[in-house]
Design an enzyme around this catalytic site. Structure first.
Site, PDB file in Angstrom:
ATOM      1  N   LYS A  89       0.841  -1.208   0.000  1.00  0.00           N
ATOM      2  CA  LYS A  89       0.000   0.000   0.000  1.00  0.00           C
ATOM      3  C   LYS A  89       0.871   1.251   0.000  1.00  0.00           C
ATOM      4  O   LYS A  89       1.753   1.404   0.834  1.00  0.00           O
ATOM      5  CB  LYS A  89      -0.899  -0.006   1.250  1.00  0.00           C
ATOM      6  CG  LYS A  89      -1.607   1.334   1.524  1.00  0.00           C
ATOM      7  CD  LYS A  89      -2.455   1.292   2.798  1.00  0.00           C
ATOM      8  CE  LYS A  89      -3.014   2.673   3.163  1.00  0.00           C
ATOM      9  NZ  LYS A  89      -3.837   2.669   4.397  1.00  0.00           N
ATOM     10  N   ASP A 128      -2.526  10.311   3.594  1.00  0.00           N
ATOM     11  CA  ASP A 128      -3.892   9.899   3.916  1.00  0.00           C
ATOM     12  C   ASP A 128      -4.565  10.945   4.808  1.00  0.00           C
ATOM     13  O   ASP A 128      -4.352  10.968   6.019  1.00  0.00           O
ATOM     14  CB  ASP A 128      -3.869   8.530   4.621  1.00  0.00           C
ATOM     15  CG  ASP A 128      -5.276   8.011   4.900  1.00  0.00           C
ATOM     16  OD1 ASP A 128      -6.249   8.614   4.385  1.00  0.00           O
ATOM     17  OD2 ASP A 128      -5.403   6.996   5.624  1.00  0.00           O
ATOM     18  N   LYS A 180      -9.823  12.887   8.600  1.00  0.00           N
ATOM     19  CA  LYS A 180      -9.232  12.525   9.887  1.00  0.00           C
ATOM     20  C   LYS A 180      -9.180  13.752  10.795  1.00  0.00           C
ATOM     21  O   LYS A 180      -9.122  14.875  10.295  1.00  0.00           O
ATOM     22  CB  LYS A 180      -7.801  12.022   9.668  1.00  0.00           C
ATOM     23  CG  LYS A 180      -7.696  10.637   9.070  1.00  0.00           C
ATOM     24  CD  LYS A 180      -6.243  10.207   8.987  1.00  0.00           C
ATOM     25  CE  LYS A 180      -6.107   8.817   8.378  1.00  0.00           C
ATOM     26  NZ  LYS A 180      -6.702   7.744   9.187  1.00  0.00           N
ATOM     27  N   GLU A 210      -9.403   3.524   2.845  1.00  0.00           N
ATOM     28  CA  GLU A 210      -8.988   3.568   1.440  1.00  0.00           C
ATOM     29  C   GLU A 210      -7.927   2.533   1.089  1.00  0.00           C
ATOM     30  O   GLU A 210      -7.836   2.093  -0.048  1.00  0.00           O
ATOM     31  CB  GLU A 210      -8.474   4.973   1.094  1.00  0.00           C
ATOM     32  CG  GLU A 210      -7.000   5.265   1.428  1.00  0.00           C
ATOM     33  CD  GLU A 210      -6.672   5.184   2.917  1.00  0.00           C
ATOM     34  OE1 GLU A 210      -7.615   5.322   3.728  1.00  0.00           O
ATOM     35  OE2 GLU A 210      -5.499   4.966   3.270  1.00  0.00           O
ATOM     36  N   ARG A 235      -7.550  -0.636   1.860  1.00  0.00           N
ATOM     37  CA  ARG A 235      -8.060  -1.934   1.404  1.00  0.00           C
ATOM     38  C   ARG A 235      -8.611  -1.845  -0.013  1.00  0.00           C
ATOM     39  O   ARG A 235      -8.599  -2.829  -0.745  1.00  0.00           O
ATOM     40  CB  ARG A 235      -9.128  -2.442   2.386  1.00  0.00           C
ATOM     41  CG  ARG A 235     -10.343  -1.555   2.488  1.00  0.00           C
ATOM     42  CD  ARG A 235     -11.147  -1.813   3.744  1.00  0.00           C
ATOM     43  NE  ARG A 235     -10.503  -1.251   4.930  1.00  0.00           N
ATOM     44  CZ  ARG A 235     -10.933  -1.443   6.171  1.00  0.00           C
ATOM     45  NH1 ARG A 235     -11.993  -2.190   6.398  1.00  0.00           N
ATOM     46  NH2 ARG A 235     -10.298  -0.900   7.191  1.00  0.00           N
TER      47      ARG A 235
HETATM   48  N1  BES Z   1      -3.835   4.680   7.068  1.00  0.00           N
HETATM   49  C1  BES Z   1      -4.910   4.440   7.955  1.00  0.00           C
HETATM   50  C2  BES Z   1      -4.517   3.514   9.092  1.00  0.00           C
HETATM   51  C3  BES Z   1      -3.526   4.083  10.065  1.00  0.00           C
HETATM   52  C4  BES Z   1      -3.955   4.812  11.150  1.00  0.00           C
HETATM   53  C5  BES Z   1      -2.191   3.848   9.901  1.00  0.00           C
HETATM   54  C6  BES Z   1      -3.053   5.317  12.047  1.00  0.00           C
HETATM   55  C7  BES Z   1      -1.298   4.338  10.808  1.00  0.00           C
HETATM   56  C8  BES Z   1      -1.727   5.067  11.886  1.00  0.00           C
HETATM   57  C9  BES Z   1      -6.077   3.790   7.224  1.00  0.00           C
HETATM   58  O1  BES Z   1      -6.251   4.220   5.925  1.00  0.00           O
HETATM   59  C10 BES Z   1      -7.316   4.153   7.977  1.00  0.00           C
HETATM   60  O2  BES Z   1      -7.626   5.290   8.046  1.00  0.00           O
HETATM   61  N2  BES Z   1      -7.977   3.139   8.547  1.00  0.00           N
HETATM   62  C11 BES Z   1      -9.177   3.358   9.299  1.00  0.00           C
HETATM   63  C12 BES Z   1     -10.176   2.336   8.866  1.00  0.00           C
HETATM   64  C13 BES Z   1     -11.560   2.586   9.423  1.00  0.00           C
HETATM   65  C14 BES Z   1     -12.143   3.816   8.780  1.00  0.00           C
HETATM   66  C15 BES Z   1     -12.415   1.384   9.144  1.00  0.00           C
HETATM   67  C16 BES Z   1      -8.832   3.191  10.772  1.00  0.00           C
HETATM   68  O3  BES Z   1      -8.134   2.252  11.140  1.00  0.00           O
HETATM   69  O4  BES Z   1      -9.267   4.037  11.551  1.00  0.00           O
HETATM   70 ZN    ZN Z   2      -4.542   4.839   4.987  1.00  0.00          ZN
HETATM   71 MN    MN Z   3      -7.345   6.011   5.830  1.00  0.00          MN
END
Ligand code: BES
Ligand code: ZN
Ligand code: MN
Length: 509
Positions: free
Chosen positions: A266, A271, A278, A350, A352
């Site tokens: 990925k 992000d 976020k 995003e 996945r």
């Molecule tokens: N890139 C993030 C995951 C992440 C969060 C990596 C903090 C490193 C540190 C990913 O794209 C994401 O935002 N995942 C969400 C998924 C949720 C919306 C189902 C998450 O884990 O909050």
């Molecule tokens: Zn992400």
């Molecule tokens: Mn994300």
């Protein structure tokens, strides 16, 4: 950041011209066991030990000034009790030594590691003790080139080291492997630490081209080609940003025509969460959301440098996730490359989406024997395992076992999480085949379950590196920030394979 040259030479310590000699010492079994030191050095050691200033305790360092003889300086580093020494403790001791050396301006370092050959070593640990000692030292040495206009010295200090010489050993250390491993780890950290405005998906594609050797076939698909391919999930994520998305495909064939293993990484270069924005606190760290892709690029570099006998295709979907005027909205439905429709619940889930399309791309174009994906996929990963382990899920226990072994050997440890069938309920959509997010509960494993749907019948393992690719508390040989995790793990995985194929290769004991 550049690596020092690393070479082995059959010399004894008192004969070598070097800015510093690194002399590892056990807490027990001391002077006697340093066969590669001459009389004069041994004499000095005796008096230091007698003085009580240095005992060889694990991680302890002591600088011996040497007057009017060779080498210029001797740095003692303690390894602790001989029967408690492990590869990881050697790495940690190496890191301590590097910290002590960083305060000196040295260009050349020699290591007297003959004494270390006496270590028993566990079965996964196939390299010499000197290898692990230097691995820890060189991993600790890394520094990112800051973009400051004052104090240019600061970031260069630790880089003064230009050459490392490993002195005569009974079993020689694989200096070539060590430099390939370190080079790849540095590359990954450089990429991860580069701010997103200096590392667009196009920049990442360029970096990949520069990093890998000529025996890797590299193709890069742009937005148009990605659309033509039918990667609707990937494209959906990319449509919120003006930056051109890239699908970076790197093909390495070291073993002829057999089915390759596909490694998908990925690479969200930033992000923001998209429309499901976020919170702003800590958002600056989301430049590291491409750490999986960077690890795959580092892996491909290492494979080509080592000319391993295996077939690997590295696939890196790269894009930003921004809330632009054309961005994906919650409630939208996209059609993935597999044909499955996906309801977007959160535009922040995003990773996945792009990984799923890249996995399908791998299946379509390469019929891989297996797929491994590596991704900073969920915040829940670091809630579950902190910065200590990679979360692993998959549909093939043999594959997972091999990654477990590689994790033990490299200390890039993996911990298996379950993919229960019941997780299906989390991702049931009222309007599409599947939805991309199922709420907070079980979000680490739900993400894994989502990807499993796209692996179909291909043996597959998912590695979530969200907790380990970036650390907020320093570790023995990693400063805060990017760790470059994944390269050492995956390289060890493919080297195990390689060793299995070459029966003639003599195994180290
Ligand atoms: N890139 C993030 C995951 C992440 C969060 C990596 C903090 C490193 C540190 C990913 O794209 C994401 O935002 N995942 C969400 C998924 C949720 C919306 C189902 C998450 O884990 O909050
Ligand atoms: Zn992400
Ligand atoms: Mn994300």
């Amino acid at each position: 950041m550049t690596i020092p040259s690393i070479a082995s030479r059959s010399l004894i310590a008192s004969k070598i011209q070097t800015d510093a000699l690194l002399l590892p010492m056990y807490e027990d079994a001391q002077v006697r066991s340093h066969p590669d030191c001459g009389q004069d050095i041994r004499k000095q050691l005796k008096s230091v030990l007698a003085s009580g200033d240095f005992s060889g305790r694990h991680g302890q360092t002591f600088l011996l000034p040497v007057h009017a003889s060779r080498p210029d300086r001797i740095l003692l580093v303690g390894l602790g009790k001989k029967n408690e020494v492990t590869a990881e403790r050697l790495r940690q001791a190496g890191a301590k030594a590097m910290q002590a050396l960083a305060q000196l301006k040295i260009a050349s370092l020699a290591v007297a590691g003959a004494v270390l050959n006496e270590l028993p070593g566990s079965p996964e640990e196939t390299e010499t003790p000197t290898f692990y000692l230097l691995e820890g030292a060189l991993l600790r040495r890394y520094r990112y080139r800051k973009q400051t206009t004052s104090d240019p010295e600061d970031s260069e200090n630790r880089c003064s080291l230009k050459s490392v010489v490993i002195l005569g050993e009974r079993v020689p250390t694989d200096a070539r492997l060590l430099s390939v491993v370190i080079e790849a780890n540095y590359l990954v950290r450089d990429l991860v630490l580069t701010p997103a405005n200096h590392l667009s998906p196009s920049d990442l594609a360029r970096a990949a081209k520069n990093a890998v050797g000529p025996d890797i076939r590299i193709r890069v698909l742009n937005r148009k080609a990605i659309a033509r391919e039918g990667m609707g999930a990937f494209l959906g994520v990319a449509q919120g940003s003006h930056a051109e998305p890239k699908l970076i495909v790197m093909e390495y064939r070291g073993a002829g025509n057999g089915a390759p293993v596909a490694v998908v990484g990925k690479a969200i270069t930033f992000d923001s969460g998209g429309i499901s924005l976020k919170p702003s606190e800590g958002m600056e760290k989301m430049k590291y959301d491409m750490a999986g892709g960077a690890a795959v690029i580092g892996l491909m570099q290492a494979l080509s440098r080592l000319k391993l006998k295996c077939n690997v295709v590295g696939i890196v979907p790269a894009t930003e996730n921004l809330p632009g005027g054309r961005a994906l909205r919650p409630g939208d439905v996209v059609t993935s490359l597999s044909g499955k429709t996906i309801e977007i619940i959160s535009t922040d889930a995003e990773g996945r989406l792009i990984v799923a399309d890249a996995m399908t791309y791998a299946r379509r174009h390469f019929s891989p024997a297996a797929i491994i994906d590596i991704a900073t996929l969920t915040g829940a990963c670091s809630i579950a395992l902190g910065q200590e382990a990679i979360a692993m899920m998959g549909n093939d226990s043999r594959l997972m076992q091999r990654l477990q072994r590689a994790g033990a050997a490299t200390y890039e440890r993996v911990w298996e999480m379950p993919l229960y069938d019941e997780l299906r309920e989390h991702l049931k959509s009222d309007v599409a085949d599947i939805k991309n997010a199922g709420g907070r509960k079980g979000s680490l494993v739900a993400a894994g379950y989502f990807l499993r749907e796209f692996a179909a019948d291909t043996p597959w393992v998912h590695l979530d590196i969200a907790g380990t690719a970036w650390i907020d508390r320093e570790k023995p040989y990693f400063a805060k920030g990017a760790t470059g995790i994944g390269v050492r793990l995956l390289l060890d995985f493919f080297r195990q394979e390689n060793a299995g194929k070459q029966d003639t290769k003599t195994k180290r004991t």
